[in-house]
Design a protein around this motif. Structure first.
Motif, PDB file in Angstrom:
ATOM      1  N   TYR A 149       0.824  -1.206   0.000  1.00  0.00           N
ATOM      2  CA  TYR A 149       0.000   0.000   0.000  1.00  0.00           C
ATOM      3  C   TYR A 149       0.864   1.265   0.000  1.00  0.00           C
ATOM      4  O   TYR A 149       0.407   2.350   0.352  1.00  0.00           O
ATOM      5  N   GLY A 150       2.115   1.084  -0.389  1.00  0.00           N
ATOM      6  CA  GLY A 150       3.010   2.231  -0.472  1.00  0.00           C
ATOM      7  C   GLY A 150       3.436   2.773   0.865  1.00  0.00           C
ATOM      8  O   GLY A 150       3.838   3.942   0.970  1.00  0.00           O
ATOM      9  N   LYS A 151       3.366   1.946   1.939  1.00  0.00           N
ATOM     10  CA  LYS A 151       3.720   2.397   3.274  1.00  0.00           C
ATOM     11  C   LYS A 151       5.063   1.792   3.688  1.00  0.00           C
ATOM     12  O   LYS A 151       5.291   0.589   3.559  1.00  0.00           O
ATOM     13  N   ARG A 152       5.947   2.626   4.178  1.00  0.00           N
ATOM     14  CA  ARG A 152       7.201   2.177   4.758  1.00  0.00           C
ATOM     15  C   ARG A 152       7.228   2.660   6.203  1.00  0.00           C
ATOM     16  O   ARG A 152       7.510   3.826   6.476  1.00  0.00           O
ATOM     17  N   PHE A 153       6.859   1.788   7.115  1.00  0.00           N
ATOM     18  CA  PHE A 153       6.707   2.178   8.508  1.00  0.00           C
ATOM     19  C   PHE A 153       8.024   2.665   9.098  1.00  0.00           C
ATOM     20  O   PHE A 153       9.085   2.113   8.824  1.00  0.00           O
ATOM     21  N   LYS A 154       7.899   3.697   9.913  1.00  0.00           N
ATOM     22  CA  LYS A 154       9.050   4.285  10.585  1.00  0.00           C
ATOM     23  C   LYS A 154       8.791   4.306  12.085  1.00  0.00           C
ATOM     24  O   LYS A 154       7.685   4.048  12.539  1.00  0.00           O
ATOM     25  N   ALA A 155       9.839   4.607  12.830  1.00  0.00           N
ATOM     26  CA  ALA A 155       9.698   4.820  14.261  1.00  0.00           C
ATOM     27  C   ALA A 155       9.413   6.300  14.508  1.00  0.00           C
ATOM     28  O   ALA A 155       9.769   7.155  13.708  1.00  0.00           O
ATOM     29  N   VAL A 156       8.754   6.579  15.600  1.00  0.00           N
ATOM     30  CA  VAL A 156       8.538   7.967  15.989  1.00  0.00           C
ATOM     31  C   VAL A 156       9.805   8.472  16.668  1.00  0.00           C
ATOM     32  O   VAL A 156      10.369   7.795  17.520  1.00  0.00           O
TER      33      VAL A 156
END
Length: 359
Positions: A149-156
């Protein structure tokens, strides 16, 4: 000159090594020593779902902070548990349910409640509280799913996810520093004890305010990655024979829904029920006054949660056995409420059950 530079370099390396060892000394301690209360709540959920329980649970509650402070097992039944997590998305709740089922028999029912803004927002990060739950393999799985879905999860705040798992100071230094200065360990232990006494639910003090919602809600939508994991939860429940009840929680009285919102809400859940014929969807639109909430977003106080839980138990009497005795922990939770000055017998739903529903 060369020798002086070598000495300086050696001293710098020694200082850096000493600082790194100092950091590890605290970062490798019990996370309760520095975690904030949201992370502590997630630690409780992780321990709960990774444990095998002697008595089977009949009902599990999934969702975010609205669900966490609304469904109170002390007022529902002793065989229910609230494993929702503050700030949780369907992605985290899917893994929470899956982990529970790896160690326990399936419940009869799962209740699911997410705030509109949680479902609508196209999240691209995993917060530190979630890091207390996810394993590395689960993070890799989430990353692979997110790419669809075009998401590259990152950390806050916007760091690579792997920094969660190598104790990066960039991610944890603020929590560790605050923990050292404020003695978080004992307060976090209190949070875990509270969760034990209320089977995961957490009641906010009436003075807490999380913010405000726009008074007019004119659209309903779910971001693609959230819908994907929403459906993963439903697929998992279907595969294990778990009844699913999706509940839209009572809103603060100041919130108004337009005809467009109602149409989009109805259209979405009509399609979802076509795809998953066994699920039920209920909207508790009425029944709670302004003094039942701590903010307009919809976080309930103890009075509101008690009223809602009693309404829910009345509407689904087959799920909640009002006559069964509560375990000792939940009885202690009721005593805690009484000592705080709350009399649950004075919080009884008014009117008929039909009066509480908007659809």
């Amino acid at each position: 000159m060369k020798k002086d530079m070598q000495k300086l370099s050696c001293r710098i390396l020694v200082i850096l090594a000493a600082l790194f060892l100092f950091w590890l000394h605290f970062a490798l301690k019990d996370p309760l020593s520095y975690a904030d209360q949201d992370a502590a709540a997630c630690i409780w959920v992780r321990r709960f779902v990774d444990s095998g329980h002697n008595a089977p649970y009949k009902v599990l509650i999934l969702g975010d902070s609205l669900a966490n402070c609304s469904y109170i097992p002390n007022f529902l039944s002793g065989d229910s548990a609230n494993i929702s997590v503050i700030g949780s998305t369907p992605l985290l709740q899917y893994h929470i349910l899956r982990r529970f089922l790896e160690h326990n028999p399936p419940p009869e029912s799962c209740y699911i409640s997410f705030a509109d803004h949680i479902l609508h927002t196209d999240w691209d990060f995993l917060n530190p509280a979630s890091a207390q739950f996810f394993s590395l393999s689960e993070v890799r799985e989430a990353m692979a799913e997110g790419k669809k879905y075009g998401k590259r999860f990152k950390a806050v705040p916007d760091y690579p996810v792997w920094e969660f798992y190598c104790l990066s100071p960039r991610v944890y230094q603020l929590s560790v520093t605050r923990g050292l200065l404020s003695g978080r360990k004992e307060s976090n232990r209190d949070r875990l004890r509270h969760a034990d006494m209320h089977a995961g639910a957490y009641m906010q003090p009436v003075t807490v305010s999380f913010g405000t919602y726009e008074a007019i809600q004119d659209s309903f939508s779910i971001a693609p990655v959230n819908e994907a994991y929403y459906r993963k939860i439903l697929d998992l429940c279907a595969s294990r024979g778990i009844r699913v009840r999706i509940i839209k929680l009572p809103p603060h009285p100041s919130i108004q829904y337009t005809d467009q919102y109602r149409k989009e809400f109805t259209d979405y859940y009509t399609k979802l029920k076509d795809d998953y014929p066994g699920i039920t969807v209920a909207w508790f639109e009425h029944g709670l006054a302004e003094d039942c909430f701590v903010d307009t977003i919809g976080h309930m106080n103890l009075k509101g949660a008690c009223l809602f839980s009693k309404m829910l138990a009345r509407f689904y009497p087959g799920d909640f056995d009002a006559g069964s005795p509560l375990p000792d922990d939940l009885l202690a939770g009721l005593e805690e409420y009484r000592q705080a000055g709350f009399d649950s017998s004075l919080a009884e739903p008014a009117g008929s059950l039909a009066d509480t529903f908007g659809n």
